[in-house]
Design a protein around this motif. Structure first.
Motif, PDB file in Angstrom:
ATOM      1  N   ARG A 172       0.817  -1.216   0.000  1.00 33.14           N
ATOM      2  CA  ARG A 172       0.000   0.000   0.000  1.00 33.14           C
ATOM      3  C   ARG A 172       0.855   1.272   0.000  1.00 33.14           C
ATOM      4  O   ARG A 172       0.593   2.223  -0.754  1.00 33.14           O
ATOM      5  N   LEU A 173       1.905   1.315   0.833  1.00 35.06           N
ATOM      6  CA  LEU A 173       2.707   2.533   0.958  1.00 35.06           C
ATOM      7  C   LEU A 173       3.451   2.851  -0.337  1.00 35.06           C
ATOM      8  O   LEU A 173       3.391   3.976  -0.828  1.00 35.06           O
ATOM      9  N   SER A 174       4.146   1.849  -0.902  1.00 35.05           N
ATOM     10  CA  SER A 174       4.892   2.113  -2.124  1.00 35.05           C
ATOM     11  C   SER A 174       3.950   2.466  -3.269  1.00 35.05           C
ATOM     12  O   SER A 174       4.266   3.313  -4.113  1.00 35.05           O
ATOM     13  N   ALA A 175       2.764   1.848  -3.290  1.00 38.56           N
ATOM     14  CA  ALA A 175       1.796   2.169  -4.333  1.00 38.56           C
ATOM     15  C   ALA A 175       1.299   3.606  -4.194  1.00 38.56           C
ATOM     16  O   ALA A 175       1.078   4.295  -5.191  1.00 38.56           O
ATOM     17  N   SER A 176       1.142   4.080  -2.966  1.00 34.77           N
ATOM     18  CA  SER A 176       0.711   5.460  -2.738  1.00 34.77           C
ATOM     19  C   SER A 176       1.755   6.439  -3.257  1.00 34.77           C
ATOM     20  O   SER A 176       1.419   7.478  -3.844  1.00 34.77           O
ATOM     21  N   LEU A 177       3.037   6.129  -3.042  1.00 31.50           N
ATOM     22  CA  LEU A 177       4.109   6.989  -3.557  1.00 31.50           C
ATOM     23  C   LEU A 177       4.111   7.001  -5.080  1.00 31.50           C
ATOM     24  O   LEU A 177       4.291   8.048  -5.711  1.00 31.50           O
ATOM     25  N   GLN A 178       3.918   5.826  -5.683  1.00 34.20           N
ATOM     26  CA  GLN A 178       3.861   5.758  -7.149  1.00 34.20           C
ATOM     27  C   GLN A 178       2.692   6.569  -7.687  1.00 34.20           C
ATOM     28  O   GLN A 178       2.810   7.238  -8.717  1.00 34.20           O
ATOM     29  N   ALA A 179       1.560   6.527  -6.982  1.00 29.01           N
ATOM     30  CA  ALA A 179       0.376   7.265  -7.426  1.00 29.01           C
ATOM     31  C   ALA A 179       0.653   8.767  -7.450  1.00 29.01           C
ATOM     32  O   ALA A 179       0.273   9.467  -8.393  1.00 29.01           O
ATOM     33  N   GLN A 180       1.342   9.261  -6.426  1.00 24.15           N
ATOM     34  CA  GLN A 180       1.679  10.691  -6.384  1.00 24.15           C
ATOM     35  C   GLN A 180       2.573  11.072  -7.556  1.00 24.15           C
ATOM     36  O   GLN A 180       2.364  12.102  -8.206  1.00 24.15           O
ATOM     37  N   ALA A 181       3.564  10.249  -7.829  1.00 19.10           N
ATOM     38  CA  ALA A 181       4.495  10.551  -8.916  1.00 19.10           C
ATOM     39  C   ALA A 181       3.812  10.494 -10.276  1.00 19.10           C
ATOM     40  O   ALA A 181       4.173  11.224 -11.200  1.00 19.10           O
ATOM     41  N   ALA A 182       2.806   9.632 -10.420  1.00 22.65           N
ATOM     42  CA  ALA A 182       2.124   9.456 -11.703  1.00 22.65           C
ATOM     43  C   ALA A 182       0.936  10.389 -11.876  1.00 22.65           C
ATOM     44  O   ALA A 182       0.328  10.423 -12.950  1.00 22.65           O
ATOM     45  N   GLY A 183       0.590  11.143 -10.831  1.00 23.95           N
ATOM     46  CA  GLY A 183      -0.560  12.035 -10.917  1.00 23.95           C
ATOM     47  C   GLY A 183      -1.872  11.289 -10.893  1.00 23.95           C
ATOM     48  O   GLY A 183      -2.856  11.722 -11.494  1.00 23.95           O
ATOM     49  N   CYS A 184      -1.896  10.148 -10.216  1.00 22.19           N
ATOM     50  CA  CYS A 184      -3.105   9.332 -10.108  1.00 22.19           C
ATOM     51  C   CYS A 184      -3.487   9.192  -8.635  1.00 22.19           C
ATOM     52  O   CYS A 184      -2.736   9.563  -7.727  1.00 22.19           O
ATOM     53  N   SER A 185      -4.659   8.643  -8.402  1.00 16.67           N
ATOM     54  CA  SER A 185      -5.055   8.306  -7.035  1.00 16.67           C
ATOM     55  C   SER A 185      -5.009   6.790  -6.871  1.00 16.67           C
ATOM     56  O   SER A 185      -5.087   6.046  -7.858  1.00 16.67           O
ATOM     57  N   PHE A 186      -4.871   6.341  -5.636  1.00 14.22           N
ATOM     58  CA  PHE A 186      -4.758   4.910  -5.376  1.00 14.22           C
ATOM     59  C   PHE A 186      -5.635   4.536  -4.190  1.00 14.22           C
ATOM     60  O   PHE A 186      -5.698   5.261  -3.187  1.00 14.22           O
TER      61      PHE A 186
END
Length: 377
Positions: free
Chosen positions: A239-253
């Motif tokens: 969950r945590l790493s996916a949240s960071l990826q979402a921020q970098a990609a401009g998406c929500s998770f």
């Protein structure tokens, strides 16, 4: 016998051509067999002639030694080796490479019977020796050239893969280094946009390494190290790493809550690598401001883990091909095109199935299907 072969050379070759026609060979293949058989027939005639002289042993320079000895240079072995090399280039299999010599032997035997021509024991042994040496040399060279081609192809694929891996690794490391350099200057903080760039680069490096280690394990045939693991804990771990990826990609998770009683009996590293690859793929190809979701739940005796993205839907007929290695379907060509292939192999190593369902105009859902277990309480 040498006079019989010389007088009926054209007839023998014609009979061999008729047998080739039955095998429906291409024009290039027929031409190569013609050349090989014609040359072999000339060398056989030459061998038989020399054996009728006062120095019959000189025939060994033409036809080689009887089978069982060490390989030795002879006219037949040299031309047969070249013939074997050409057979591979023209698309023959190893079995087909033997047929042409067998065709000639059969043609000689049939024609001799039809013409009432007797072949004495010594001449028949010479024929067999020549055929044996020619076939052995042709097949040996055929196998060597085939193995060399396979090795060269494998080496090229490995070099290409290593090159892509090094390139991707360097890009992520360069991004992280630049972001850290800017932060060290004191003009921006860790909580700003530059800090998010650094986070995304580090997460990318982590995924790249995890993905590569998973691929190495599977390629080496290492057995999966199964353990009974709570499903909720695995989802929380990504969950945590996916949240960071979402921020970098401009998406929500978003990740669903998971029943604490559910568990999977899996190799933890392979499963996390597969989920990580699916999420990385989702963030990479989803449209900006899309929502990526991770849902883990049970249906009857199965555990299902869904990763839904916002890529806009899949091109028609691309669902299965996207799991092939080095296949990249989107406009973003960064990466190796290995993520989905590695994910599928990792899931299969855990006794599960990875599939994809298209949502036209919206996105797609990748589903990991594993046997259901109950967590220890």
């Amino acid at each position: 016998m040498h006079r019989f072969l010389a007088d009926n050379r054209d007839e023998l070759i014609a009979r061999c051509r008729a047998k080739m026609a039955l095998r429906r060979l291409s024009a290039a293949q027929n031409e190569e067999l013609d050349l090989g058989l014609t040359l072999f027939l000339e060398q056989l005639i030459k061998t038989l002639k020399v054996e009728r002289t006062s120095e019959p042993q000189r025939s060994r320079k033409v036809s080689g030694m009887p089978g069982g000895g060490k390989p030795a240079l002879s006219e037949i072995s040299e031309s047969a080796a070249l013939h074997g090399r050409q057979l591979l280039l023209h698309g023959f299999t190893a079995d087909e490479a033997v047929h042409d010599y067998g065709d000639l032997c059969q043609a000689i035997s049939d024609l001799a019977v039809e013409r009432g021509e007797s072949i004495d024991a010594n001449e028949f042994r010479t024929l067999n020796r020549c055929l044996d040496n020619a076939i052995a040399s042709a097949i040996t060279e055929f196998g060597y050239q085939r193995d060399s081609a396979i090795s060269e192809k494998a080496a090229t694929a490995l070099n290409e893969k290593l090159g892509y891996f090094a390139h991707e690794l360097r890009n992520q490391l360069c991004t992280a280094t630049l972001a850290l350099s800017v932060i060290r200057q004191g003009d921006v903080g860790l909580n700003g946009a530059t800090g998010h760039v650094l986070d995304a680069a580090l997460v990318g490096l982590s995924h790249l390494i995890d993905r590569s280690l998973a691929e190495v394990r599977m390629a080496a045939g290492m057995p999966a190290q199964h353990r009974l693991l709570p499903l909720a804990g695995l989802v929380e771990e990504v969950r945590l790493s996916a949240s960071l990826q979402a921020q970098a990609a401009g998406c929500s998770f978003a990740a669903s809550d998971v029943d604490m009683r559910l568990a999977v009996d899996v190799d933890r590293d392979l499963l996390l690598s597969a989920i990580g690859n699916l999420l990385q793929n989702a963030f990479k190809f989803s449209h900006e401001n899309s929502q990526i979701s991770l849902n883990a739940y049970a249906v009857a005796d199965r555990i299902l883990i869904d990763v839904e993205d916002g890529c806009g839907g899949l091109p028609e007929g691309s669902a299965e091909s996207m799991f092939l290695p080095f296949v990249q379907k989107g406009a973003d060509r960064s990466g190796l095109g290995l993520g989905l292939s590695i994910a599928r192999h990792g899931i299969e190593a855990n006794g599960g199935v990875l599939s994809v369902r298209n949502l036209p105009g919206s996105g797609c859902i990748f589903t990991i299907d594993l046997p259901r277990h109950t967590a220890d309480t």
